[in-house]
Design a protein around this motif. Structure first.
Motif, PDB file in Angstrom:
ATOM      1  N   ILE A   1      39.626 -92.683  65.716  1.00  0.00           N
ATOM      2  CA  ILE A   1      40.343 -93.933  65.495  1.00  0.00           C
ATOM      3  C   ILE A   1      39.438 -95.129  65.769  1.00  0.00           C
ATOM      4  O   ILE A   1      39.402 -96.110  65.009  1.00  0.00           O
ATOM      5  CB  ILE A   1      41.603 -94.008  66.383  1.00  0.00           C
ATOM      6  N   MET A   2      38.670 -95.061  66.848  1.00  0.00           N
ATOM      7  CA  MET A   2      37.760 -96.149  67.183  1.00  0.00           C
ATOM      8  C   MET A   2      36.685 -96.327  66.109  1.00  0.00           C
ATOM      9  O   MET A   2      36.376 -97.452  65.705  1.00  0.00           O
ATOM     10  CB  MET A   2      37.105 -95.883  68.537  1.00  0.00           C
ATOM     11  N   MET A   3      36.127 -95.203  65.637  1.00  0.00           N
ATOM     12  CA  MET A   3      35.114 -95.275  64.584  1.00  0.00           C
ATOM     13  C   MET A   3      35.708 -95.802  63.282  1.00  0.00           C
ATOM     14  O   MET A   3      35.046 -96.537  62.540  1.00  0.00           O
ATOM     15  CB  MET A   3      34.505 -93.894  64.355  1.00  0.00           C
ATOM     16  N   LEU A   4      36.950 -95.450  63.007  1.00  0.00           N
ATOM     17  CA  LEU A   4      37.612 -95.946  61.805  1.00  0.00           C
ATOM     18  C   LEU A   4      37.805 -97.449  61.876  1.00  0.00           C
ATOM     19  O   LEU A   4      37.555 -98.174  60.894  1.00  0.00           O
ATOM     20  CB  LEU A   4      38.967 -95.249  61.633  1.00  0.00           C
ATOM     21  N   LYS A   5      38.237 -97.947  63.024  1.00  0.00           N
ATOM     22  CA  LYS A   5      38.410 -99.390  63.186  1.00  0.00           C
ATOM     23  C   LYS A   5      37.081-100.128  63.031  1.00  0.00           C
ATOM     24  O   LYS A   5      37.018-101.193  62.404  1.00  0.00           O
ATOM     25  CB  LYS A   5      39.025 -99.701  64.554  1.00  0.00           C
ATOM     26  N   MET A   6      36.026 -99.542  63.575  1.00  0.00           N
ATOM     27  CA  MET A   6      34.712-100.171  63.448  1.00  0.00           C
ATOM     28  C   MET A   6      34.234-100.172  62.002  1.00  0.00           C
ATOM     29  O   MET A   6      33.634-101.145  61.533  1.00  0.00           O
ATOM     30  CB  MET A   6      33.697 -99.441  64.344  1.00  0.00           C
ATOM     31  N   LYS A   7      34.503 -99.099  61.269  1.00  0.00           N
ATOM     32  CA  LYS A   7      34.103 -99.029  59.865  1.00  0.00           C
ATOM     33  C   LYS A   7      34.861-100.056  59.033  1.00  0.00           C
ATOM     34  O   LYS A   7      34.275-100.729  58.174  1.00  0.00           O
ATOM     35  CB  LYS A   7      34.357 -97.617  59.321  1.00  0.00           C
ATOM     36  N   ILE A   8      36.162-100.191  59.276  1.00  0.00           N
ATOM     37  CA  ILE A   8      36.955-101.186  58.561  1.00  0.00           C
ATOM     38  C   ILE A   8      36.447-102.587  58.870  1.00  0.00           C
ATOM     39  O   ILE A   8      36.277-103.419  57.966  1.00  0.00           O
ATOM     40  CB  ILE A   8      38.444-101.048  58.927  1.00  0.00           C
ATOM     41  N   ALA A   9      36.193-102.858  60.143  1.00  0.00           N
ATOM     42  CA  ALA A   9      35.683-104.173  60.537  1.00  0.00           C
ATOM     43  C   ALA A   9      34.316-104.439  59.916  1.00  0.00           C
ATOM     44  O   ALA A   9      34.014-105.567  59.518  1.00  0.00           O
ATOM     45  CB  ALA A   9      35.595-104.262  62.056  1.00  0.00           C
ATOM     46  N   LEU A  10      33.500-103.392  59.794  1.00  0.00           N
ATOM     47  CA  LEU A  10      32.174-103.532  59.181  1.00  0.00           C
ATOM     48  C   LEU A  10      32.298-103.905  57.714  1.00  0.00           C
ATOM     49  O   LEU A  10      31.625-104.822  57.226  1.00  0.00           O
ATOM     50  CB  LEU A  10      31.403-102.220  59.335  1.00  0.00           C
ATOM     51  N   PHE A  11      33.175-103.205  56.983  1.00  0.00           N
ATOM     52  CA  PHE A  11      33.374-103.492  55.564  1.00  0.00           C
ATOM     53  C   PHE A  11      33.939-104.897  55.351  1.00  0.00           C
ATOM     54  O   PHE A  11      33.438-105.667  54.526  1.00  0.00           O
ATOM     55  CB  PHE A  11      34.321-102.462  54.935  1.00  0.00           C
ATOM     56  N   VAL A  12      34.988-105.212  56.083  1.00  0.00           N
ATOM     57  CA  VAL A  12      35.639-106.513  55.920  1.00  0.00           C
ATOM     58  C   VAL A  12      34.693-107.644  56.316  1.00  0.00           C
ATOM     59  O   VAL A  12      34.584-108.668  55.626  1.00  0.00           O
ATOM     60  CB  VAL A  12      36.941-106.580  56.738  1.00  0.00           C
ATOM     61  N   GLY A  13      33.977-107.467  57.413  1.00  0.00           N
ATOM     62  CA  GLY A  13      33.022-108.477  57.857  1.00  0.00           C
ATOM     63  C   GLY A  13      31.914-108.700  56.839  1.00  0.00           C
ATOM     64  O   GLY A  13      31.521-109.839  56.570  1.00  0.00           O
ATOM     65  N   ALA A  14      31.395-107.596  56.266  1.00  0.00           N
ATOM     66  CA  ALA A  14      30.320-107.705  55.280  1.00  0.00           C
ATOM     67  C   ALA A  14      30.802-108.423  54.017  1.00  0.00           C
ATOM     68  O   ALA A  14      30.084-109.274  53.465  1.00  0.00           O
ATOM     69  CB  ALA A  14      29.797-106.315  54.925  1.00  0.00           C
ATOM     70  N   PHE A  15      32.013-108.130  53.567  1.00  0.00           N
ATOM     71  CA  PHE A  15      32.527-108.778  52.359  1.00  0.00           C
ATOM     72  C   PHE A  15      32.839-110.249  52.613  1.00  0.00           C
ATOM     73  O   PHE A  15      32.654-111.079  51.727  1.00  0.00           O
ATOM     74  CB  PHE A  15      33.773-108.045  51.852  1.00  0.00           C
ATOM     75  N   CYS A  16      33.316-110.558  53.797  1.00  0.00           N
ATOM     76  CA  CYS A  16      33.562-111.966  54.120  1.00  0.00           C
ATOM     77  C   CYS A  16      32.255-112.739  54.272  1.00  0.00           C
ATOM     78  O   CYS A  16      32.222-113.966  54.070  1.00  0.00           O
ATOM     79  CB  CYS A  16      34.375-112.066  55.412  1.00  0.00           C
ATOM     80  N   LEU A  17      31.179-112.040  54.619  1.00  0.00           N
ATOM     81  CA  LEU A  17      29.877-112.688  54.787  1.00  0.00           C
ATOM     82  C   LEU A  17      29.202-112.984  53.451  1.00  0.00           C
ATOM     83  O   LEU A  17      28.349-113.873  53.368  1.00  0.00           O
ATOM     84  CB  LEU A  17      28.962-111.796  55.637  1.00  0.00           C
ATOM     85  N   LEU A  18      29.580-112.262  52.397  1.00  0.00           N
ATOM     86  CA  LEU A  18      28.917-112.405  51.091  1.00  0.00           C
ATOM     87  C   LEU A  18      28.893-113.839  50.561  1.00  0.00           C
ATOM     88  O   LEU A  18      27.838-114.316  50.120  1.00  0.00           O
ATOM     89  CB  LEU A  18      29.575-111.471  50.071  1.00  0.00           C
ATOM     90  N   PRO A  19      30.026-114.573  50.567  1.00  0.00           N
ATOM     91  CA  PRO A  19      29.969-115.953  50.069  1.00  0.00           C
ATOM     92  C   PRO A  19      28.980-116.821  50.828  1.00  0.00           C
ATOM     93  O   PRO A  19      28.247-117.620  50.221  1.00  0.00           O
ATOM     94  CB  PRO A  19      31.416-116.457  50.249  1.00  0.00           C
TER      95      PRO A  19
END
Length: 243
Positions: free
Chosen positions: A63-81
């Motif tokens: 569960i912890m690794m899943l939350k980190m993976k989701i945060a990684l994806f969302v953070g990376a996509f929000c960083l793109l602009p």
């Protein structure tokens, strides 16, 4: 020689500052996304998990690794602009870049880019994923198998598919800009159309499970949006050659 070394030193210092800024922004976005990861998991479970299927975790840290993976994806996509903004700003300072960018067109392009991404993500989340997941579930149920999914695999696949389709729907906008500024020729895209179709199907096979239906659900939209891109480019023409 001294002048050259000074220029290199200035570039390194500037690059170091930009990397530090990007890392700081990404870390902030990652921490914010991590706070909402639990809500994202719960929402996906309620919306996409077929009735009768169960989610399980197979390791204590899943569960912890899943939350980190989701945060990684969302953070990376929000960083793109922000990353694109810094890249364009840096290129515009170079003398060899002759493309003029005005605030009006940039705002319009940004609006349509966001709209395209939301349309693609909505298609994946509300249309493709429910059909695909229910198809697999009914297939398993017809064989007398109880559907039990790993929560890490199920949620990760759903998040990845949603983000990937958001990017797929950007294809018309990207190809229009590339041809508009003569970075890619329209004739080249038409000439290698069949090769591009094959590439799309390979992409669909790579990013989806080994199932023909799921591969087609990725490959077909890619082909459709590629043809839509060619139609838009043909109507609008390309910048320099049109003039």
């Amino acid at each position: 020689m001294n002048s050259f070394m000074e220029d290199i030193s200035v570039v390194i210092v500037s690059l170091r500052k930009k990397l530090a800024l990007l890392f700081s922004v990404f870390f902030i976005l990652f921490m914010i996304s991590f706070q909402f990861a639990g809500l994202i998991i719960s929402t996906i479970k309620d919306d996409l998990l077929p009735e009768g299927a169960k989610l399980v975790y197979v390791s204590p840290l899943e569960i912890m690794m899943l939350k980190m993976k989701i945060a990684l994806f969302v953070g990376a996509f929000c960083l793109l602009p922000f990353l694109l903004f810094l890249a364009v700003k840096a290129l515009m300072k170079r003398k060899f870049v002759k493309i003029k960018i005005r605030k009006g067109p940039v705002a319009i392009v940004s609006f349509f880019a966001l709209l395209s991404f939301l349309a693609g993500a909505s298609y994946a989340y509300f249309i493709m994923l429910p059909l695909f997941i229910n198809y697999l579930y009914l297939n398993a149920a017809a064989s007398g198998v109880t559907a039990t999914y790993s929560i890490f695999s199920f949620i990760s696949f759903s998040v990845q598919a949603t983000l990937i389709f958001g990017l797929v729907f950007e294809t018309p906008l990207i190809l229009t800009l590339l041809t508009r500024y003569d970075i890619v020729q329209y004739e080249t895209l038409v000439k290698y159309r069949k090769h591009i179709y094959v590439i799309f199907l390979i992409i669909g096979a790579i990013i989806t499970p080994p199932d023909v239906i799921s591969q087609m659900m990725v490959g077909v939209p890619l082909v459709i949006f590629f043809e839509l891109s060619l139609l838009i480019v043909r109507i609008m023409g390309t910048g320099k050659r049109k003039k």
